[in-house]
Write a protein that holds these residues in place. Sequence first.
Motif, short mmCIF file in Angstrom:
data_model
loop_
_atom_site.label_atom_id
_atom_site.label_comp_id
_atom_site.label_asym_id
_atom_site.label_seq_id
_atom_site.Cartn_x
_atom_site.Cartn_y
_atom_site.Cartn_z
N ASN A 2 0.84 -1.19 0.00
CA ASN A 2 0.00 0.00 0.00
C ASN A 2 0.88 1.25 0.00
O ASN A 2 1.80 1.36 0.81
CB ASN A 2 -0.89 -0.04 1.25
N ASP A 4 0.35 4.09 1.11
CA ASP A 4 0.22 4.84 2.35
C ASP A 4 1.03 4.25 3.50
O ASP A 4 1.16 4.86 4.55
CB ASP A 4 -1.25 4.93 2.77
N MET A 5 1.57 3.04 3.32
CA MET A 5 2.34 2.41 4.39
C MET A 5 3.60 3.21 4.70
O MET A 5 3.98 3.33 5.86
CB MET A 5 2.72 0.98 4.00
N ALA A 8 3.11 6.22 6.99
CA ALA A 8 2.87 5.97 8.41
C ALA A 8 4.09 6.31 9.27
O ALA A 8 3.95 6.55 10.46
CB ALA A 8 2.47 4.51 8.63
N TRP A 90 1.53 4.22 16.31
CA TRP A 90 1.37 3.52 15.04
C TRP A 90 -0.02 2.88 14.96
O TRP A 90 -0.68 2.96 13.93
CB TRP A 90 2.48 2.49 14.89
N LEU A 91 -0.43 2.24 16.06
CA LEU A 91 -1.77 1.65 16.08
C LEU A 91 -2.86 2.72 15.99
O LEU A 91 -3.87 2.53 15.30
CB LEU A 91 -1.96 0.81 17.35
N GLU A 93 -2.69 5.67 14.55
CA GLU A 93 -2.76 6.14 13.17
C GLU A 93 -3.43 5.12 12.25
O GLU A 93 -4.20 5.46 11.38
CB GLU A 93 -1.36 6.47 12.64
N GLY A 94 -3.12 3.84 12.49
CA GLY A 94 -3.72 2.79 11.68
C GLY A 94 -5.22 2.69 11.88
O GLY A 94 -5.98 2.53 10.92
N LEU A 95 -5.66 2.80 13.13
CA LEU A 95 -7.09 2.74 13.41
C LEU A 95 -7.82 4.00 12.94
O LEU A 95 -8.97 3.92 12.52
CB LEU A 95 -7.33 2.51 14.90
N ASN A 97 -7.03 5.79 10.34
CA ASN A 97 -7.13 5.75 8.88
C ASN A 97 -7.92 4.56 8.38
O ASN A 97 -8.12 4.41 7.18
CB ASN A 97 -5.73 5.74 8.26
N PHE A 98 -8.34 3.69 9.28
CA PHE A 98 -9.09 2.49 8.89
C PHE A 98 -10.47 2.89 8.60
O PHE A 98 -11.30 2.78 7.98
CB PHE A 98 -9.06 1.48 10.05
#
Length: 98
Positions: A2, A4-5, A8, A90-91, A93-95, A97-98
Motif C-alpha cells: 500500500n 500509504d504504508m 505511516a 502507530w496503532l 494512526e492505523g485505526l 485511517n481504517f
Amino acid sequence: MNPDMGAAFNGPLLYLLVAWGLVTAIFLVLIAWRSVLSSHEDDQIFLDKAEEHMAREQRELIAKISSLSRPIAASGIASGGLLLVVVGMWLWEGLKNF
C-alpha cells in the motif's frame, strides 16, 4: 504494498523511532560494557599483604560495575517506554485511517 504504508512513518513517529533507536543503542552499549567489566572480575581472591594492589583493583572494578546499574536501568526503561509510545502511535494512526 500500500502506498500509504510509507506515510505511516513520517513526522513525529519517525522522530520517535530514531529516538528509540538511539536510546536502545545506548542501552545495549552499557550492557556490553558491564559484561566486559564483569569478565575481569574474580569471584574469589586469596591475597596477602604484598598483593593489596590486586584487591584494590578488584574493589575499583566492582565500583565501576555498580555505578553502571542506574544508567542501565534508566536507559532500559526509556527504551521500553519509547517502544510502547511508538507502537501506540502507530496503532492509533492505523485505526484512525481504517
